[in-house]
Write a protein that holds these residues in place. Sequence first.
Motif, PDB file in Angstrom:
ATOM      1  N   ASP A 115      31.626  48.265  27.805  1.00 37.31           N
ATOM      2  CA  ASP A 115      31.579  48.048  29.252  1.00 37.31           C
ATOM      3  C   ASP A 115      32.765  47.162  29.631  1.00 37.31           C
ATOM      4  N   CYS A 117      34.186  44.980  32.522  1.00 32.58           N
ATOM      5  CA  CYS A 117      33.853  44.333  33.789  1.00 32.58           C
ATOM      6  C   CYS A 117      34.028  42.827  33.604  1.00 32.58           C
ATOM      7  N   CYS A 119      31.977  40.476  35.338  1.00 35.35           N
ATOM      8  CA  CYS A 119      30.842  39.669  35.815  1.00 35.35           C
ATOM      9  C   CYS A 119      30.159  38.845  34.716  1.00 35.35           C
ATOM     10  N   GLU A 120      30.189  39.317  33.481  1.00 32.58           N
ATOM     11  CA  GLU A 120      29.560  38.538  32.409  1.00 32.58           C
ATOM     12  C   GLU A 120      30.433  37.353  31.985  1.00 32.58           C
ATOM     13  N   SER A 162      32.946  49.280  34.819  1.00 36.09           N
ATOM     14  CA  SER A 162      31.734  49.277  35.653  1.00 36.09           C
ATOM     15  C   SER A 162      31.877  48.387  36.878  1.00 36.09           C
ATOM     16  N   PHE A 201      18.784  43.423  33.774  1.00 41.06           N
ATOM     17  CA  PHE A 201      20.071  43.371  33.054  1.00 41.06           C
ATOM     18  C   PHE A 201      20.785  42.054  33.329  1.00 41.06           C
ATOM     19  N   ARG A 202      20.724  41.628  34.576  1.00 39.95           N
ATOM     20  CA  ARG A 202      21.465  40.404  34.919  1.00 39.95           C
ATOM     21  C   ARG A 202      20.861  39.188  34.223  1.00 39.95           C
ATOM     22  N   VAL A 270      18.764  52.610  34.032  1.00 43.58           N
ATOM     23  CA  VAL A 270      19.086  51.171  33.993  1.00 43.58           C
ATOM     24  C   VAL A 270      17.899  50.276  33.646  1.00 43.58           C
TER      25      VAL A 270
HETATM   26  C1  PBG Z   1      28.310  45.096  34.859  1.00 46.50           C
HETATM   27  C2  PBG Z   1      27.142  45.987  34.648  1.00 46.50           C
HETATM   28  C3  PBG Z   1      25.863  45.923  35.215  1.00 46.50           C
HETATM   29  C4  PBG Z   1      25.110  46.922  34.609  1.00 46.50           C
HETATM   30  C5  PBG Z   1      25.953  47.575  33.719  1.00 46.50           C
HETATM   31  N1  PBG Z   1      27.214  47.003  33.775  1.00 46.50           N
HETATM   32  C6  PBG Z   1      25.283  44.966  36.177  1.00 46.50           C
HETATM   33  C7  PBG Z   1      25.695  44.946  37.582  1.00 46.50           C
HETATM   34  O1  PBG Z   1      26.546  45.706  38.045  1.00 46.50           O
HETATM   35  O2  PBG Z   1      25.178  44.072  38.264  1.00 46.50           O
HETATM   36  C8  PBG Z   1      23.660  47.198  34.866  1.00 46.50           C
HETATM   37  C9  PBG Z   1      22.910  47.864  33.759  1.00 46.50           C
HETATM   38  C10 PBG Z   1      21.428  47.831  33.861  1.00 46.50           C
HETATM   39  O3  PBG Z   1      20.824  47.383  34.845  1.00 46.50           O
HETATM   40  O4  PBG Z   1      20.817  48.280  32.893  1.00 46.50           O
HETATM   41  N2  PBG Z   1      28.905  45.141  36.100  1.00 46.50           N
END
Ligand code: PBG
Length: 321
Positions: A115, A117, A119-120, A162, A201-202, A270
């Motif tokens: 992934d 991104c 945000c993590e 993502s 997930f968050r 998800v």
């Molecule tokens: C990172 C990301 C997210 C998910 C996957 N990649 C979270 C988001 O966008 O807030 C969610 C996956 C899930 O809920 O299983 N941006």
Amino acid sequence: MIIRPRRLRKTPAIRAMVRETDLSVKDFIAPLFVKPGKGLKDPIKSMPGQYQFSLDMLVKEVKELWTLGILSVILFGLPDKKDSMGSRSWAEDGIVQLAIQVIKKHVPDMLVVTDVCLCEYTDHGHCGLIKHNEVDNDATLDLLAMQAVSHARAGADIVAPSDMMDGRVEAIRNALDANNYQNTGILSYAVKYASAFYGPFRDAADSAPQYGDRKGYQMDPANALEALKEARLDLEEGADMIMVKPALPYLDIIRRVREISEVPLAAYNVSGEYAMLKAAQIKGWIDGEKAMLEMLLCIKRAGADIILTYFAKEAAITLQS
Ligand code: PBG
């Protein structure tokens, strides 16, 4: 005269013969959360049966998945520290970079998706760089490209952006090519909605935005035509495969995107979809195993070729028996 469709439902043999959709372990990509440490397999509260793994425990898990016939995993990292730019996301010794290497060492044939991104990795929890109180699209592209290249360097087969920034597939493709990673693929989260179903997930990835929400970059659940536009754009920019996310409330979108694209289509079942079913199962309100298989089958019937799902391992075990 009565027309009798029931003739074709009479026995297991005839039902099997006329069945239009098949679910296979080869359809699944298993999401895995990885964190620093040793000997850790920490349960994720809102996702019973899912864990955050340290590298040593991750290897054990990936070996098990491979033995069950699962061909692919997607990695999410919990970094040792966060900052405003998310700089641990492209570090050579970052947690995902190390995870890729360790998987490739012990289970070399496992297809490793990452992934891409921020945000993590950002202290504010947004998917891009903040400038003047806004997520700055174009400045974010360089950081995403660096992250994608670092994953490719570590051995990732496919990168999966993502973040939902505009133009990121092209930026990532160009950066990969410029660094001689022509063979690293892109699975783009082309159609990603601003969904409440990402809640668990968050928690699992510690990636909730510290203020505001993601509606300025993720899509409005009310829109379908926009999904087609997003899908087309990512294909034009060079995505090898595209994804619709979430899956279950968006089966119509999966179908419509399927009809306009000629690449493999993935759907992300998800965290919230997983958590709802698990909660009902634990309460004894639903037959969890049957409901799981039905959900996954219906995501395929809607048009998905590939399913990213936290049920991957459980479904693999069930399909085997
Ligand atoms: C990172 C990301 C997210 C998910 C996957 N990649 C979270 C988001 O966008 O807030 C969610 C996956 C899930 O809920 O299983 N941006």
